[in-house]
Design a protein around this motif. Structure first.
Motif, PDB file in Angstrom:
ATOM      1  N   THR A 149       0.816  -1.204   0.000  1.00 19.94           N
ATOM      2  CA  THR A 149       0.000   0.000   0.000  1.00 19.94           C
ATOM      3  C   THR A 149       0.854   1.261   0.000  1.00 19.94           C
ATOM      4  OG1 THR A 149      -1.768   1.186   1.162  1.00 19.94           O
ATOM      5  CG2 THR A 149      -0.163   0.029   2.522  1.00 19.94           C
ATOM      6  N   ASP A 150       0.381   2.298  -0.702  1.00 23.27           N
ATOM      7  CA  ASP A 150       1.040   3.604  -0.658  1.00 23.27           C
ATOM      8  C   ASP A 150       0.687   4.363   0.609  1.00 23.27           C
ATOM      9  OD1 ASP A 150       2.239   3.214  -3.087  1.00 23.27           O
ATOM     10  OD2 ASP A 150       0.739   4.314  -4.236  1.00 23.27           O
ATOM     11  N   ALA A 151      -0.461   4.028   1.198  1.00 22.53           N
ATOM     12  CA  ALA A 151      -0.954   4.772   2.362  1.00 22.53           C
ATOM     13  C   ALA A 151      -1.341   3.793   3.455  1.00 22.53           C
ATOM     14  CB  ALA A 151      -2.159   5.627   1.968  1.00 22.53           C
ATOM     15  N   THR A 152      -0.625   3.819   4.575  1.00 23.48           N
ATOM     16  CA  THR A 152      -0.968   2.940   5.685  1.00 23.48           C
ATOM     17  C   THR A 152      -2.284   3.385   6.306  1.00 23.48           C
ATOM     18  OG1 THR A 152       0.378   4.315   7.147  1.00 23.48           O
ATOM     19  CG2 THR A 152       1.421   2.374   6.210  1.00 23.48           C
ATOM     20  N   PRO A 153      -3.087   2.463   6.823  1.00 26.91           N
ATOM     21  CA  PRO A 153      -4.372   2.844   7.424  1.00 26.91           C
ATOM     22  C   PRO A 153      -4.183   3.736   8.639  1.00 26.91           C
ATOM     23  CG  PRO A 153      -3.855   0.534   7.866  1.00 26.91           C
ATOM     24  CD  PRO A 153      -2.862   1.004   6.874  1.00 26.91           C
ATOM     25  N   VAL A 154      -5.124   4.664   8.823  1.00 28.37           N
ATOM     26  CA  VAL A 154      -5.027   5.678   9.871  1.00 28.37           C
ATOM     27  C   VAL A 154      -6.052   5.388  10.959  1.00 28.37           C
ATOM     28  CG1 VAL A 154      -5.344   8.124  10.393  1.00 28.37           C
ATOM     29  CG2 VAL A 154      -4.146   7.424   8.311  1.00 28.37           C
ATOM     30  N   PRO A 155      -5.647   5.314  12.240  1.00 24.75           N
ATOM     31  CA  PRO A 155      -6.596   5.055  13.322  1.00 24.75           C
ATOM     32  C   PRO A 155      -7.290   6.338  13.779  1.00 24.75           C
ATOM     33  CG  PRO A 155      -4.365   5.137  14.199  1.00 24.75           C
ATOM     34  CD  PRO A 155      -4.242   5.318  12.717  1.00 24.75           C
ATOM     35  N   LEU A 156      -8.602   6.236  13.994  1.00 24.93           N
ATOM     36  CA  LEU A 156      -9.391   7.343  14.539  1.00 24.93           C
ATOM     37  C   LEU A 156     -10.744   6.804  14.963  1.00 24.93           C
ATOM     38  CD1 LEU A 156      -9.552  10.459  15.035  1.00 24.93           C
ATOM     39  CD2 LEU A 156     -10.673  10.609  12.793  1.00 24.93           C
ATOM     40  N   HIS A 157     -11.190   7.193  16.157  1.00 24.22           N
ATOM     41  CA  HIS A 157     -12.510   6.811  16.679  1.00 24.22           C
ATOM     42  C   HIS A 157     -12.730   5.298  16.634  1.00 24.22           C
ATOM     43  CE1 HIS A 157     -13.198  11.021  16.751  1.00 24.22           C
ATOM     44  NE2 HIS A 157     -13.474  11.175  15.473  1.00 24.22           N
ATOM     45  N   GLY A 158     -11.708   4.527  16.994  1.00 26.80           N
ATOM     46  CA  GLY A 158     -11.855   3.081  17.066  1.00 26.80           C
ATOM     47  C   GLY A 158     -11.889   2.383  15.720  1.00 26.80           C
ATOM     48  N   HIS A 159     -11.485   3.062  14.655  1.00 25.26           N
ATOM     49  CA  HIS A 159     -11.475   2.477  13.319  1.00 25.26           C
ATOM     50  C   HIS A 159     -10.140   2.766  12.633  1.00 25.26           C
ATOM     51  CE1 HIS A 159     -15.788   2.644  14.149  1.00 25.26           C
ATOM     52  NE2 HIS A 159     -15.979   1.784  13.159  1.00 25.26           N
ATOM     53  N   LEU A 160      -9.769   1.875  11.719  1.00 23.07           N
ATOM     54  CA  LEU A 160      -8.695   2.142  10.783  1.00 23.07           C
ATOM     55  C   LEU A 160      -9.307   2.574   9.461  1.00 23.07           C
ATOM     56  CD1 LEU A 160      -6.283  -0.885  11.384  1.00 23.07           C
ATOM     57  CD2 LEU A 160      -5.985   1.457  12.174  1.00 23.07           C
ATOM     58  N   HIS A 161      -8.655   3.517   8.776  1.00 23.06           N
ATOM     59  CA  HIS A 161      -9.213   4.076   7.547  1.00 23.06           C
ATOM     60  C   HIS A 161      -8.197   4.017   6.421  1.00 23.06           C
ATOM     61  CE1 HIS A 161     -11.133   5.999  11.041  1.00 23.06           C
ATOM     62  NE2 HIS A 161     -12.237   6.017  10.319  1.00 23.06           N
ATOM     63  N   ALA A 192      -4.985  11.971  10.898  1.00 21.43           N
ATOM     64  CA  ALA A 192      -5.975  12.490  11.848  1.00 21.43           C
ATOM     65  C   ALA A 192      -5.441  13.762  12.473  1.00 21.43           C
ATOM     66  CB  ALA A 192      -6.289  11.458  12.922  1.00 21.43           C
ATOM     67  N   MET A 193      -6.294  14.810  12.538  1.00 22.05           N
ATOM     68  CA  MET A 193      -5.869  16.095  13.073  1.00 22.05           C
ATOM     69  C   MET A 193      -6.975  16.680  13.932  1.00 22.05           C
ATOM     70  SD  MET A 193      -4.378  19.363  10.965  1.00 22.05           S
ATOM     71  CE  MET A 193      -3.185  20.429  11.774  1.00 22.05           C
ATOM     72  N   ASP A 194      -6.685  16.921  15.206  1.00 22.78           N
ATOM     73  CA  ASP A 194      -7.650  17.515  16.135  1.00 22.78           C
ATOM     74  C   ASP A 194      -8.978  16.756  16.126  1.00 22.78           C
ATOM     75  OD1 ASP A 194      -5.782  19.484  16.774  1.00 22.78           O
ATOM     76  OD2 ASP A 194      -6.504  20.826  15.199  1.00 22.78           O
ATOM     77  N   GLY A 195      -8.915  15.421  16.079  1.00 22.71           N
ATOM     78  CA  GLY A 195     -10.112  14.593  16.113  1.00 22.71           C
ATOM     79  C   GLY A 195     -10.847  14.488  14.794  1.00 22.71           C
ATOM     80  N   LEU A 196     -10.283  15.034  13.708  1.00 20.89           N
ATOM     81  CA  LEU A 196     -10.908  14.978  12.392  1.00 20.89           C
ATOM     82  C   LEU A 196     -10.061  14.133  11.452  1.00 20.89           C
ATOM     83  CD1 LEU A 196     -11.958  18.726  11.865  1.00 20.89           C
ATOM     84  CD2 LEU A 196     -13.388  16.842  12.688  1.00 20.89           C
ATOM     85  N   LEU A 197     -10.731  13.432  10.557  1.00 21.48           N
ATOM     86  CA  LEU A 197     -10.037  12.673   9.526  1.00 21.48           C
ATOM     87  C   LEU A 197      -9.729  13.618   8.370  1.00 21.48           C
ATOM     88  CD1 LEU A 197      -9.096   9.787   8.831  1.00 21.48           C
ATOM     89  CD2 LEU A 197     -11.262   9.471   7.618  1.00 21.48           C
ATOM     90  N   VAL A 198      -8.468  13.627   7.940  1.00 20.90           N
ATOM     91  CA  VAL A 198      -8.014  14.540   6.896  1.00 20.90           C
ATOM     92  C   VAL A 198      -7.456  13.722   5.736  1.00 20.90           C
ATOM     93  CG1 VAL A 198      -6.544  16.514   6.332  1.00 20.90           C
ATOM     94  CG2 VAL A 198      -7.419  16.225   8.665  1.00 20.90           C
ATOM     95  N   ALA A 199      -7.816  14.119   4.509  1.00 18.15           N
ATOM     96  CA  ALA A 199      -7.290  13.495   3.302  1.00 18.15           C
ATOM     97  C   ALA A 199      -6.413  14.504   2.574  1.00 18.15           C
ATOM     98  CB  ALA A 199      -8.428  13.041   2.390  1.00 18.15           C
ATOM     99  N   ALA A 200      -5.172  14.122   2.322  1.00 15.65           N
ATOM    100  CA  ALA A 200      -4.256  14.952   1.540  1.00 15.65           C
ATOM    101  C   ALA A 200      -4.246  14.425   0.122  1.00 15.65           C
ATOM    102  CB  ALA A 200      -2.848  14.909   2.142  1.00 15.65           C
ATOM    103  N   ASN A 201      -4.806  15.213  -0.804  1.00 16.25           N
ATOM    104  CA  ASN A 201      -4.892  14.794  -2.196  1.00 16.25           C
ATOM    105  C   ASN A 201      -3.714  15.376  -2.963  1.00 16.25           C
ATOM    106  OD1 ASN A 201      -5.802  13.782  -4.637  1.00 16.25           O
ATOM    107  ND2 ASN A 201      -7.048  15.589  -5.065  1.00 16.25           N
ATOM    108  N   PHE A 202      -2.801  14.492  -3.394  1.00 14.76           N
ATOM    109  CA  PHE A 202      -1.600  14.926  -4.092  1.00 14.76           C
ATOM    110  C   PHE A 202      -1.841  15.141  -5.580  1.00 14.76           C
ATOM    111  CE2 PHE A 202       0.000  13.317  -0.168  1.00 14.76           C
ATOM    112  CZ  PHE A 202       1.169  14.014   0.079  1.00 14.76           C
ATOM    113  N   GLY A 203      -3.030  14.821  -6.068  1.00 16.89           N
ATOM    114  CA  GLY A 203      -3.360  15.091  -7.458  1.00 16.89           C
ATOM    115  C   GLY A 203      -2.566  14.257  -8.431  1.00 16.89           C
ATOM    116  N   GLY A 204      -2.498  14.737  -9.669  1.00 18.22           N
ATOM    117  CA  GLY A 204      -1.798  14.016 -10.721  1.00 18.22           C
ATOM    118  C   GLY A 204      -0.319  14.325 -10.736  1.00 18.22           C
TER     119      GLY A 204
END
Length: 445
Positions: A261-273, A316-328
């Motif tokens: 995987t390019d992106a390891t799963p991220v833990p937040l609120h008892g879940h991996l994403h 995860a940042m300040d209790g929020l799930l954040v997606a960084a989109n690197f685009g093309g």
């Protein structure tokens, strides 16, 4: 907020599940706290200092030693530690015996603060990437992989060792380690020789165990979900088959394994994403996959509605799930999308920041596997590779370039892993007192 004593255990559990450090229960002091301050004040201060300092402070007095070894203090301290990005540094091995070319390759793992402060960069562990076979062929072919870092969770590093014959857990701060049970053919639901992939490394709160979720994928069906799942845990002697994962994954596009995987799963609120990803047929989707670490089941969730979603990493940042989109490949910026109202019908993704990047055109040919995307508790977000590394602050909306950390000429490579130091003691772990206790891993102080 003080770590107030006397909070009910149910409150501690709820706070831990929400990602908030649990309060610490005060006990009668063995001696008056130094400087005449209350024990709560001392706990509040000590919970904010690095782990190395906490270990030293235990020798100050009996009160501080009792305070800094209390399980609730250790959990609170771990919850306040900032994230660090893991760097690979390739080294010549000191163990040169029996190698035809006279050298081997070791990997050192360094931790770099998300703030980009190079003065606080530190060494975590060193381990052999390859092992010697005695062959006369070139080393890159004759040295099978010996250790491979797969994931990081709560200050614990997961390694696959000896060609994936076994798995090793190591906390470089406490110098404790544990081995997971080996996967048997019966546990994998397969005949001998079938390949098993690792998918999720997580802390199972109900049992207090670190666990590894593995799945078997049929060789003829690379695009299909694994047909059998098993869980390896620190509290069990054998792997455990889990049918709930098989049932939940039937209708999902299961993400790539930890090795690929390019992106390891991220833990937040008892879940991996996991972010949206392309499958083996290069088909793209806007759907994300989440894994409930308590119930140990998969489910789907909506991702940001953007193009090039496969070039996306989560944090995860300040209790929020954040997606960084690197685009093309031609993108000169990274968009930061925040998920509001997590787990509700009102949940939606909002693009809040667009970050200019220092790498420019052509960087995108590199894999996101060697790309950092992480944040700390001061609003800093680190983004980039050895082609260019930047730190963006979401509070001040400023960006700065971090130079000379990982380049194409200094044998240092960014990784996709994030490390948070922890002094928490886990059952099933042993203390490494010498190299003989942990023969593959060299720990730093």
């Amino acid at each position: 907020m003080l770590l107030v004593a006397g909070v009910r255990s149910s409150t501690r559990t709820n706070m831990a599940r929400a990602g908030t450090p649990p309060p610490m229960q005060a006990q009668p002091a063995a001696a008056p706290p130094p400087a005449g301050l209350s024990e709560d004040i001392h706990a509040e201060i000590l919970a904010r200092v690095p782990a190395k300092s906490v270990l030293r402070f235990r020798s100050v007095c009996r009160a501080w030693r009792r305070l800094t070894t209390d399980p609730y203090f250790l959990a609170a301290h771990a919850g306040l530690r900032p994230a660090e990005v893991v760097l690979y540094r390739y080294l010549d091995s000191a163990r040169r015996e029996n190698h035809p070319l006279g050298y081997a390759v070791d990997v050192a793992l360094d931790a770099l603060p998300v703030s980009g402060d190079r003065a606080r960069r530190r060494r975590l562990v060193r381990y052999p990437k390859y092992y010697v076979t005695g062959s006369r062929e070139p080393w890159r072919y004759s040295m099978p992989q010996h250790c491979l870092l797969l994931a990081s969770c709560g200050g614990v590093l997961l390694f696959a060792t000896k060609g994936a014959d076994s798995y090793l857990l190591c906390n470089p701060i406490t110098r404790q380690w544990a081995a997971l049970p080996k996967i048997t053919d019966a546990a994998a639901g397969a005949a001998g020789g079938v390949r098993v992939s690792e998918y999720a490394f997580y802390f199972h709160e109900p049992s207090g165990e670190h666990r590894l979720l593995c799945g078997r994928r049929e060789p003829a069906g690379a695009d299909d979900a694994p047909t059998a799942w098993c869980i390896l845990s620190t509290g069990a002697a054998l792997p455990r088959r889990v049918d709930t994962c098989t049932q939940a994954a039937d209708d999902l596009r299961v993400p790539p394994g930890l090795r690929h995987t390019d992106a390891t799963p991220v833990p937040l609120h008892g879940h991996l994403h996991w972010p949206p990803h392309r499958d083996a047929l290069n088909r793209e989707t806007l759907e994300m996959v989440a894994f409930d670490t308590a119930a140990e089941t998969f489910h789907a969730m909506a991702g940001p509605r953007v193009a090039a979603s496969a070039r996306m990493k989560l944090f995860a940042m300040d209790g929020l799930l954040v997606a960084a989109n690197f685009g093309g490949e031609e993108a000169r910026h990274v968009d930061l999308w925040f998920l509001t109202c997590y787990g509700t019908a009102d949940g939606r993704w909002e693009r809040r920041h667009r970050v200019a990047t220092p790498w420019g055109f052509g960087w995108g040919v590199a894999s996101l596997m060697a790309t950092a995307a992480a944040c700390d508790n001061r609003g800093n977000v680190m983004l980039g590779t050895h082609h260019g590394l930047s730190v963006y602050n979401v509070r001040t909306k400023t960006v700065r370039v971090v130079k000379d950390v990982a380049t194409g000429t200094n044998d240092v490579l960014m990784s996709r892993h994030v490390f948070r130091e922890s002094l928490v003691q886990h059952p099933g772990f042993r203390h490494a007192r010498s190299y003989a206790d942990l023969p593959l891993i060299h720990l730093w102080r």
